[in-house]
Enzyme design. Structure first.
Site, PDB file in Angstrom:
ATOM      1  N   LYS A  44      -3.665  -2.120  14.475  1.00 55.84           N
ATOM      2  CA  LYS A  44      -2.995  -1.031  15.189  1.00 55.84           C
ATOM      3  C   LYS A  44      -3.522  -0.925  16.609  1.00 55.84           C
ATOM      4  CE  LYS A  44      -3.179   2.034  11.729  1.00 55.84           C
ATOM      5  NZ  LYS A  44      -3.104   1.366  10.451  1.00 55.84           N
TER       6      LYS A  44
ATOM      7  N   VAL B 113      -5.315   0.377   3.114  1.00 63.94           N
ATOM      8  CA  VAL B 113      -5.474  -1.080   3.007  1.00 63.94           C
ATOM      9  C   VAL B 113      -6.729  -1.411   2.197  1.00 63.94           C
ATOM     10  CG1 VAL B 113      -5.981  -3.184   4.325  1.00 63.94           C
ATOM     11  CG2 VAL B 113      -4.164  -1.634   5.090  1.00 63.94           C
TER      12      VAL B 113
ATOM     13  N   GLU C  83       0.827  -1.218   0.000  1.00 67.31           N
ATOM     14  CA  GLU C  83       0.000   0.000   0.000  1.00 67.31           C
ATOM     15  C   GLU C  83       0.855   1.260   0.000  1.00 67.31           C
ATOM     16  OE1 GLU C  83      -1.369   1.813   3.427  1.00 67.31           O
ATOM     17  OE2 GLU C  83      -0.907   0.158   4.781  1.00 67.31           O
TER      18      GLU C  83
ATOM     19  N   SER D 115     -12.932   1.541  10.366  1.00 69.12           N
ATOM     20  CA  SER D 115     -12.202   1.662   9.103  1.00 69.12           C
ATOM     21  C   SER D 115     -12.897   0.882   7.986  1.00 69.12           C
ATOM     22  CB  SER D 115     -10.781   1.132   9.275  1.00 69.12           C
ATOM     23  OG  SER D 115     -10.097   1.165   8.043  1.00 69.12           O
ATOM     24  N   ALA D 116     -12.848   1.467   6.790  1.00 66.68           N
ATOM     25  CA  ALA D 116     -13.354   0.762   5.601  1.00 66.68           C
ATOM     26  C   ALA D 116     -12.505  -0.485   5.318  1.00 66.68           C
ATOM     27  CB  ALA D 116     -13.345   1.699   4.394  1.00 66.68           C
ATOM     28  N   ASP D 117     -11.358  -0.595   5.984  1.00 67.40           N
ATOM     29  CA  ASP D 117     -10.561  -1.826   5.856  1.00 67.40           C
ATOM     30  C   ASP D 117     -11.394  -3.030   6.294  1.00 67.40           C
ATOM     31  OD1 ASP D 117      -8.553  -0.040   5.257  1.00 67.40           O
ATOM     32  OD2 ASP D 117      -7.278  -0.522   6.974  1.00 67.40           O
TER      33      ASP D 117
ATOM     34  N   ASP E 186     -16.624   5.353  14.062  1.00 68.67           N
ATOM     35  CA  ASP E 186     -15.400   5.299  13.270  1.00 68.67           C
ATOM     36  C   ASP E 186     -14.879   3.864  13.180  1.00 68.67           C
ATOM     37  OD1 ASP E 186     -13.072   5.648  11.913  1.00 68.67           O
ATOM     38  OD2 ASP E 186     -12.288   7.254  13.166  1.00 68.67           O
TER      39      ASP E 186
ATOM     40  N   LYS F 243      -5.198  10.939   1.021  1.00 70.42           N
ATOM     41  CA  LYS F 243      -5.369   9.569   1.518  1.00 70.42           C
ATOM     42  C   LYS F 243      -6.635   9.008   0.874  1.00 70.42           C
ATOM     43  CE  LYS F 243      -6.355   7.173   5.905  1.00 70.42           C
ATOM     44  NZ  LYS F 243      -6.501   7.364   7.368  1.00 70.42           N
TER      45      LYS F 243
HETATM   46  N1  PSU Z   1      -0.414   0.576   8.825  1.00 70.18           N
HETATM   47  C1  PSU Z   1       0.653   1.313   9.203  1.00 70.18           C
HETATM   48  N2  PSU Z   1       0.608   2.649   8.949  1.00 70.18           N
HETATM   49  C2  PSU Z   1      -0.452   3.227   8.300  1.00 70.18           C
HETATM   50  C3  PSU Z   1      -1.579   2.443   7.920  1.00 70.18           C
HETATM   51  C4  PSU Z   1      -1.488   1.109   8.207  1.00 70.18           C
HETATM   52  O1  PSU Z   1       1.612   0.775   9.758  1.00 70.18           O
HETATM   53  O2  PSU Z   1      -0.412   4.429   8.052  1.00 70.18           O
HETATM   54  C5  PSU Z   1      -2.756   3.050   7.182  1.00 70.18           C
HETATM   55  C6  PSU Z   1      -3.332   1.976   6.249  1.00 70.18           C
HETATM   56  O3  PSU Z   1      -3.343   2.505   4.952  1.00 70.18           O
HETATM   57  C7  PSU Z   1      -4.725   1.736   6.769  1.00 70.18           C
HETATM   58  C8  PSU Z   1      -5.070   3.089   7.272  1.00 70.18           C
HETATM   59  O4  PSU Z   1      -5.598   1.274   5.772  1.00 70.18           O
HETATM   60  O5  PSU Z   1      -3.868   3.460   7.978  1.00 70.18           O
HETATM   61  C9  PSU Z   1      -6.298   3.081   8.155  1.00 70.18           C
HETATM   62  O6  PSU Z   1      -6.865   4.352   8.171  1.00 70.18           O
HETATM   63  P1  PSU Z   1      -8.373   4.562   8.671  1.00 70.18           P
HETATM   64  O7  PSU Z   1      -8.336   4.169  10.119  1.00 70.18           O
HETATM   65  O8  PSU Z   1      -8.660   6.024   8.457  1.00 70.18           O
HETATM   66  O9  PSU Z   1      -9.230   3.689   7.817  1.00 70.18           O
HETATM   67 MN    MN Z   2     -11.761   6.047  10.226  1.00 70.76          MN
END
Ligand code: PSU
Ligand code: MN
Length: 292
Positions: free
Chosen positions: A146, A93, A11, A127-129, A125, A73
């Site tokens: 995370k 992701v 990614e 994630s769309a992941d 909140d 992003k």
């Molecule tokens: N893993 C990491 N660093 C990052 C991310 C993942 O070690 O910056 C990113 C990935 O792209 C993941 C995103 O999809 O953070 C998640 O963001 P959000 O919570 O806004 O969906």
């Molecule tokens: Mn989010």
């Protein structure tokens, strides 16, 4: 792909938003080299000038890293906008999985997937992941999720979505900076061949969606949970206090934690990404063999 070469998707949000320059570009290059050393071809995914790119040239990787936070992003919802406007975008992701699946790439290495944020019961909140794992048939190698997230709720969500969460050589879901989280994984594999067999079984059965391959950070680079937890809690509290929300939240928390730990969290992040790339290459090679 036609000749059965193993490919590992990577990614670009982690490059543009997850780490500072120049460590981001150095890490991205090293991660690509690790995939090659493992006998697979790296395919870093990003949007450049509105074009979906699968595999970046060195100068393109450098541009993403240098421009960092100025690059949008891009999650799945953002794809049509950046393509129509011919913009640059760093894929998360979720959007990387979607593009990899469109191209038929089955293995993807990241640092840590997004998930259900702490306090999601009021902020929504998530994630769309998460939902992408129900949609795209890609196995994602990740150091658990995370630690800034609510890991229990993240695992519950993945269960609801029908997503296998495989502990690689572990019975516990790793917490990104730490090897343990106190949460059990629903299943365990002990090597790449076992993971590849699970992937073939899932997709041969016609089951839709991805696989979470939870790969703990190497012990030498781990930050013990007792040490990192208060730092994470302080960062989450600060974000709430100053009103950081939505897509800004994850990059904010990662940068905040890196600041407080004086770069130790960044070093851990780099170590786990590299380890994930190594394991992803092994899985991609095993998966390609399993097919032939
Ligand atoms: N893993 C990491 N660093 C990052 C991310 C993942 O070690 O910056 C990113 C990935 O792209 C993941 C995103 O999809 O953070 C998640 O963001 P959000 O919570 O806004 O969906
Ligand atoms: Mn989010």
């Amino acid at each position: 792909m036609a000749s059965g070469t193993a490919i590992v998707a990577l990614e670009s949000t982690i490059i543009a938003h997850g780490m500072p320059y120049p460590q981001n570009v150095e890490t991205a290059r090293e991660v690509e080299d690790i995939v090659r050393q493992g006998g697979a071809v790296p395919a870093t995914i990003a949007i450049l000038g509105g074009e979906v790119k699968i595999g970046l040239a060195p100068d393109e990787l450098d541009r993403l890293g240098r421009d960092g936070r100025n690059i949008r992003k891009v999650s799945v919802r953002d794809l049509p906008f950046v393509v129509a406007r011919r913009m640059d975008g760093a894929t998360t992701v979720a959007s990387t999985m979607r593009i990899a699946a469109m191209a038929g790439i089955r293995v993807f290495a990241t640092g840590g997937i997004g998930g259900v944020h702490r306090g999601a019961e009021s902020t929504f909140d998530i994630s769309a992941d998460m939902t992408e794992f129900a949609e795209s048939g890609v196995a994602v190698v990740t150091a658990g999720a995370k630690a800034i997230l609510d890991l229990g709720l993240t695992l519950e969500t993945l269960e609801t979505l029908g997503v296998p969460v495989v502990g690689l050589g572990t019975d516990e879901f790793p917490a990104f900076y730490s090897r343990v989280s106190g949460h059990a994984v629903p299943m365990r594999c002990d090597n790449a061949v076992e993971v590849a067999a699970l992937m073939h079984a899932k997709w041969d059965m016609g089951l839709k969606g991805g696989v979470v391959v939870a790969n703990p950070i190497p012990a030498a680079s781990e930050i013990p949970a007792a040490e990192i937890t208060p730092v994470i809690e302080a960062a989450v509290a600060k974000a709430t206090q100053i009103g950081v929300m939505g897509k800004e939240l994850t990059p904010f928390l990662l940068a905040e934690i890196a600041g407080v730990t004086e770069g130790r969290s960044l070093a851990a992040n780099i170590a786990l990404v590299k380890h994930n790339a190594k394991v992803a290459a092994e899985i991609a090679v095993a998966y390609a063999k399993g097919r032939s």
